[in-house]
Design a protein around this motif. Structure first.
Motif, PDB file in Angstrom:
ATOM      1  N   ASN A   1       0.982  -1.162   0.139  1.00 49.43           N
ATOM      2  CA  ASN A   1      -0.039  -0.020   0.033  1.00 49.43           C
ATOM      3  C   ASN A   1       0.729   1.119   0.028  1.00 49.43           C
ATOM      4  OD1 ASN A   1      -1.786   2.012   0.373  1.00 49.43           O
ATOM      5  ND2 ASN A   1      -2.797   1.210   2.254  1.00 49.43           N
TER       6      ASN A   1
ATOM      7  N   GLU B   1       1.217   4.231   2.615  1.00 47.99           N
ATOM      8  CA  GLU B   1       2.069   4.498   3.623  1.00 47.99           C
ATOM      9  C   GLU B   1       3.192   5.198   3.341  1.00 47.99           C
ATOM     10  OE1 GLU B   1       3.091   0.484   4.770  1.00 47.99           O
ATOM     11  OE2 GLU B   1       1.333  -0.374   4.838  1.00 47.99           O
ATOM     12  N   CYS B   2       3.814   5.643   2.157  1.00 43.76           N
ATOM     13  CA  CYS B   2       4.785   6.300   1.867  1.00 43.76           C
ATOM     14  C   CYS B   2       4.419   7.830   1.982  1.00 43.76           C
ATOM     15  CB  CYS B   2       5.417   5.819   0.408  1.00 43.76           C
ATOM     16  SG  CYS B   2       5.683   4.304   0.231  1.00 43.76           S
TER      17      CYS B   2
ATOM     18  N   THR C   1       5.807   9.774   5.440  1.00 42.29           N
ATOM     19  CA  THR C   1       6.880   9.150   6.278  1.00 42.29           C
ATOM     20  C   THR C   1       7.999  10.255   6.396  1.00 42.29           C
ATOM     21  OG1 THR C   1       7.993   8.252   4.143  1.00 42.29           O
ATOM     22  CG2 THR C   1       6.488   6.821   5.238  1.00 42.29           C
TER      23      THR C   1
ATOM     24  N   TYR D   1      11.907   0.762   3.589  1.00 42.49           N
ATOM     25  CA  TYR D   1      11.323  -0.444   3.995  1.00 42.49           C
ATOM     26  C   TYR D   1      11.846  -1.712   4.080  1.00 42.49           C
ATOM     27  CZ  TYR D   1       7.224   2.643   3.768  1.00 42.49           C
ATOM     28  OH  TYR D   1       6.327   3.727   3.832  1.00 42.49           O
TER      29      TYR D   1
ATOM     30  N   TYR E   1       8.253  -4.335   6.503  1.00 45.52           N
ATOM     31  CA  TYR E   1       7.186  -4.849   5.574  1.00 45.52           C
ATOM     32  C   TYR E   1       6.904  -6.328   5.936  1.00 45.52           C
ATOM     33  CZ  TYR E   1       3.946  -5.678   1.843  1.00 45.52           C
ATOM     34  OH  TYR E   1       3.179  -5.814   0.855  1.00 45.52           O
TER      35      TYR E   1
END
Length: 240
Positions: A114, A117-118, A121, A143, A213
């Motif tokens: 997904n 999520e980035c 960050t 990740y 992850y």
């Protein structure tokens, strides 16, 4: 946020398949590896994508076009000779802009990642809204995955303070990262440069964070791995 897909590698270990097809266009479960990323990026609202290419690069351009078929806008950064990861990113910086961007190796298979999520960050402010001094902000976020059988020693240690070059437990870089463009400012456009040394330097400086992850992840490095990933599809088709 923009995204960059790294697609300039020769794919030596995947020969003879990559003698006539760039590795990112090899199909897993009926879809080219690079298309899995494009669709997942678009699903997360990341539609501006830069793709670098070298070996058989025109095939990538001809297949993906301007990205409109996927709901994306694709620009290309052509490399006469593959510049390695950091060199390729540095050459593409004019297309990537001034904000943090996500970079993914086009030849890994992560069907359920997904990319939302980035998006947040790399924050410019602390949890209370106070700005971090530029020299103290995380410059990258990586990740990580559990160490695969072919890389049991891992790459970096994941700690409460971020990534570390030494320590335990160690995990493997998943080839997915979010970067600030200034990380690559010292690399001249067209210069050959690997990412590993740059990462290690900034990790030593305490400026790279990361997380583990736990979803499906495959580094598709050899024909046997590609065949194994496609075996369930072939079995299903055979029974139909």
């Amino acid at each position: 946020m923009k995204a960059m897909l790294l697609a300039a590698g020769r794919g030596e270990r995947m020969r003879p398949l990559t003698d006539s097809c760039p590795k990112p266009l090899l199909k897993v479960r009926g879809r080219p590896l690079i298309v899995w990323h494009i669709l997942n990026l678009v699903k997360a609202g990341i539609t501006e994508i830069v793709i670098n290419h070298a070996h058989l690069g025109q095939m990538i351009v001809d297949t993906l076009g301007d990205g409109s078929q996927f709901g994306a806008s694709i620009q290309y950064s052509a490399e006469e000779q593959a510049l390695e990861t950091a060199g390729g990113i540095a050459k593409a910086l004019p297309l990537l802009g001034d904000a943090p961007f996500v970079v993914v190796s086009a030849d890994i298979y992560i069907p359920h990642f997904n990319f939302k999520e980035c998006l947040n960050t790399l924050e410019d402010n602390d949890p209370w809204g106070n700005p971090h001094p530029p020299e103290q902000r995380d410059i990258a976020w990586l990740y990580m995955v559990k160490n695969p059988s072919f890389h049991p020693q891992g790459d970096f240690a994941l700690t409460l303070m971020g990534l570390a070059n030494e320590g335990e437990p160690r995990h493997t870089f998943a080839n997915i990262g979010v970067y600030r463009p200034e990380m690559f400012a010292s690399i001249k456009a067209g210069e050959y440069a690997k990412l590993g040394p740059l990462l290690r330097d900034y990790i030593d400086a305490g400026r790279i964070g990361g997380e583990l992850y736990r979803g499906e992840w495959h580094n598709v490095g050899k024909p046997e791995q590609l065949q194994a990933l496609n075996a369930p599809l072939q079995f299903t088709q055979g029974k139909a």
